[in-house]
Design a protein around this motif. Structure first.
Motif, mmCIF file in Angstrom:
data_model
loop_
_atom_site.group_PDB
_atom_site.id
_atom_site.type_symbol
_atom_site.label_atom_id
_atom_site.label_comp_id
_atom_site.label_asym_id
_atom_site.label_seq_id
_atom_site.Cartn_x
_atom_site.Cartn_y
_atom_site.Cartn_z
ATOM 1 N N UNK A 81 0.658 -1.331 -0.073
ATOM 2 C CA UNK A 81 0.091 -0.037 -0.118
ATOM 3 C C UNK A 81 1.070 1.322 -0.102
ATOM 4 N N UNK A 82 1.183 1.946 -1.083
ATOM 5 C CA UNK A 82 1.751 2.963 -1.368
ATOM 6 C C UNK A 82 0.782 4.344 -0.863
ATOM 7 N N UNK A 83 -0.338 4.328 -0.189
ATOM 8 C CA UNK A 83 -1.340 5.438 0.196
ATOM 9 C C UNK A 83 -2.613 5.000 -0.133
ATOM 10 N N UNK A 84 -3.709 5.086 0.910
ATOM 11 C CA UNK A 84 -4.989 4.633 0.137
ATOM 12 C C UNK A 84 -5.783 5.929 0.977
ATOM 13 N N UNK A 85 -6.245 6.773 0.042
ATOM 14 C CA UNK A 85 -7.261 8.012 0.623
ATOM 15 C C UNK A 85 -6.394 8.835 1.906
ATOM 16 N N UNK A 86 -7.151 8.741 2.841
ATOM 17 C CA UNK A 86 -6.740 9.490 4.057
ATOM 18 C C UNK A 86 -6.269 8.408 5.038
ATOM 19 N N UNK A 87 -6.115 6.997 4.868
ATOM 20 C CA UNK A 87 -6.133 6.069 5.829
ATOM 21 C C UNK A 87 -4.773 5.973 6.159
ATOM 22 N N UNK A 88 -3.713 5.059 5.279
ATOM 23 C CA UNK A 88 -2.749 4.580 5.418
ATOM 24 C C UNK A 88 -1.623 4.807 4.430
ATOM 25 N N UNK A 89 -0.252 4.772 5.008
ATOM 26 C CA UNK A 89 0.855 4.903 4.141
ATOM 27 C C UNK A 89 2.084 4.148 4.845
ATOM 28 N N UNK A 90 1.940 2.757 5.165
ATOM 29 C CA UNK A 90 2.704 2.292 6.028
ATOM 30 C C UNK A 90 4.174 2.430 5.501
ATOM 31 N N UNK A 91 4.591 2.377 4.454
ATOM 32 C CA UNK A 91 5.967 2.349 4.331
ATOM 33 C C UNK A 91 6.776 3.717 4.382
ATOM 34 N N UNK A 92 5.858 4.864 4.270
ATOM 35 C CA UNK A 92 6.198 6.513 4.812
ATOM 36 C C UNK A 92 6.366 5.951 6.382
ATOM 37 N N UNK A 131 3.523 16.159 16.528
ATOM 38 C CA UNK A 131 2.990 16.043 14.960
ATOM 39 C C UNK A 131 2.220 17.429 14.777
ATOM 40 N N UNK A 132 2.606 17.875 13.777
ATOM 41 C CA UNK A 132 1.862 19.351 13.553
ATOM 42 C C UNK A 132 1.300 19.274 12.033
ATOM 43 N N UNK A 133 0.068 19.748 12.113
ATOM 44 C CA UNK A 133 -0.417 19.870 10.798
ATOM 45 C C UNK A 133 -1.840 19.290 10.568
ATOM 46 N N UNK A 134 -2.231 18.808 9.223
ATOM 47 C CA UNK A 134 -3.412 18.296 9.152
ATOM 48 C C UNK A 134 -3.603 16.646 9.476
ATOM 49 N N UNK A 135 -4.018 16.607 10.804
ATOM 50 C CA UNK A 135 -3.833 14.901 11.346
ATOM 51 C C UNK A 135 -5.318 14.326 10.831
ATOM 52 N N UNK A 136 -6.114 15.169 10.420
ATOM 53 C CA UNK A 136 -7.469 14.565 9.881
ATOM 54 C C UNK A 136 -7.499 13.881 8.571
ATOM 55 N N UNK A 137 -6.813 14.493 7.542
ATOM 56 C CA UNK A 137 -6.898 13.948 6.225
ATOM 57 C C UNK A 137 -5.587 13.517 6.018
ATOM 58 N N UNK A 138 -4.345 13.676 6.580
ATOM 59 C CA UNK A 138 -3.158 13.406 6.127
ATOM 60 C C UNK A 138 -2.687 11.802 6.540
ATOM 61 N N UNK A 139 -2.519 11.177 5.561
ATOM 62 C CA UNK A 139 -2.308 9.793 5.770
ATOM 63 C C UNK A 139 -0.979 9.454 6.540
ATOM 64 N N UNK A 140 0.103 10.439 6.152
ATOM 65 C CA UNK A 140 1.486 10.114 6.317
ATOM 66 C C UNK A 140 1.404 10.454 7.943
ATOM 67 N N UNK A 141 0.837 11.609 8.375
ATOM 68 C CA UNK A 141 0.503 11.691 9.685
ATOM 69 C C UNK A 141 0.034 10.735 10.698
ATOM 70 N N UNK A 142 -1.235 10.344 9.912
ATOM 71 C CA UNK A 142 -2.044 9.493 10.595
ATOM 72 C C UNK A 142 -1.138 7.937 10.917
#
Length: 307
Positions: free
Chosen positions: A126-137, A159-170
């Motif tokens: 998974x290289x990113x799906x929507x706002x959910x996951x970006x495991x390799x990041x 952790x600063x910024x868009x924590x709602x939509x950002x999959x990397x932050x999540x």
């Protein structure tokens, strides 16, 4: 057989601390002797299918495969593929599965990578799906911290910024729940607060965390500051985006109040949330972070395809 052999990579929460430490140890070995791995994946083919824009993730996967002696095929621009003719994701994945030994997919729809994994016999990353996951990041983020600080546990994180939509932050926040940070500050405007399921994971993992609005109030405590951009493309209402646009900017002047060894990270691309004058400070680690992504993905591909 290692725990990664033949495995899908869909969420960082699918991995234990022991799994991640194995990945980091493999990355260390490749970094120490990269020429020893030049033909490690000779004869293997990786397919990349990016249904959303990408620079670092897509190109670092390509680079990783090439450095290991393997090859890749790329779905390319969607208007030049059968997706433009109306082909659905399932049929595209079935075809890639017949061409390649491993599939890397990014899609705007949450759960797309999991669907791909159910369809394909080859492992799916998974290289990113929507706002959910970006495991390799998240994997490369943790590795960068371990490389810079020597440890992941016992540090104070912001952790600063868009924590709602950002999959990397999540994914980064979820990844920290696998380790033992001393304190985690979730710093964002009210409407960009972390999603409920992310907070519930922190609670169930007994992570000490606090949601705050003001970076400068907590900055002197931090060992790691992870910054993300506002995800304009995921706002259902453009007016909501305009309310938070430019609401936080990290500057070199601001960092004078930080610990001398604070590291500033960012999954990139940045827009205006980190001023360019930060690039020349001792704190900036985001370009090194992106560079290390190649090595972590080399280790991941090697472990999945050969153990």
């Amino acid at each position: 057989m290692g725990v990664f052999k033949g495995r899908d990579v869909l969420s960082i929460l699918d991995f234990t601390r022991t799994d991640l430490e194995e990945l980091f140890a493999e990355t260390d070995k490749i970094l120490a002797s990269p020429h020893s791995y030049e033909n490690e994946l000779k004869g293997f083919i990786m397919a990349t299918a990016f249904f959303e824009p990408s620079t670092r993730t897509r190109l670092s996967f390509h680079t990783a495969m090439l450095r290991l002696g393997g090859s890749y095929i790329d779905l390319g621009e969607l208007e030049r593929s059968s997706v433009a003719k109306g082909e659905n994701l399932a049929d595209t994945i079935r075809m890639l599965d017949s061409y390649a030994d491993i599939i890397v997919v990014r899609h705007r729809l949450e759960g797309a990578a999991r669907l791909a994994a159910e369809i394909a016999e080859a492992p799916v990353i998974n290289a990113g799906d929507g706002r959910k996951h970006h495991p390799t990041q998240a994997m490369l983020d943790l590795y960068t911290i371990r490389r810079a600080k020597g440890v992941i546990d016992g540090l104070n994180y912001g952790v600063l910024g868009d924590l709602r939509f950002g999959r990397a932050a999540a994914s980064f926040i979820l990844a920290l729940s696998i380790f033992k940070p001393r304190k985690l500050y979730l710093i964002s405007p009210e409407i960009l607060r972390a999603r409920r399921e992310v907070l519930e994971t922190l609670v169930s993992s007994k992570i000490s965390f606090e949601e705050v609005n003001d970076l400068e109030a907590v900055l002197p405590e931090l060992d790691v500051l992870y910054v993300t951009r506002v995800q304009k493309e995921r706002f259902p209402d453009p007016a909501e985006y305009e309310k938070v646009r430019g609401s936080y900017i990290v500057t070199a002047k601001m960092l004078e109040k930080a610990k001398r060894d604070l590291i500033v990270m960012h999954p990139l691309p940045r827009v205006d949330e980190i001023a360019y004058d930060v690039d020349n400070t001792r704190h900036a680690l985001y370009f090194r972070q992106a560079e290390l992504g190649v090595w972590v993905r080399m280790a991941l591909l090697k472990l999945i395809l050969k153990g």
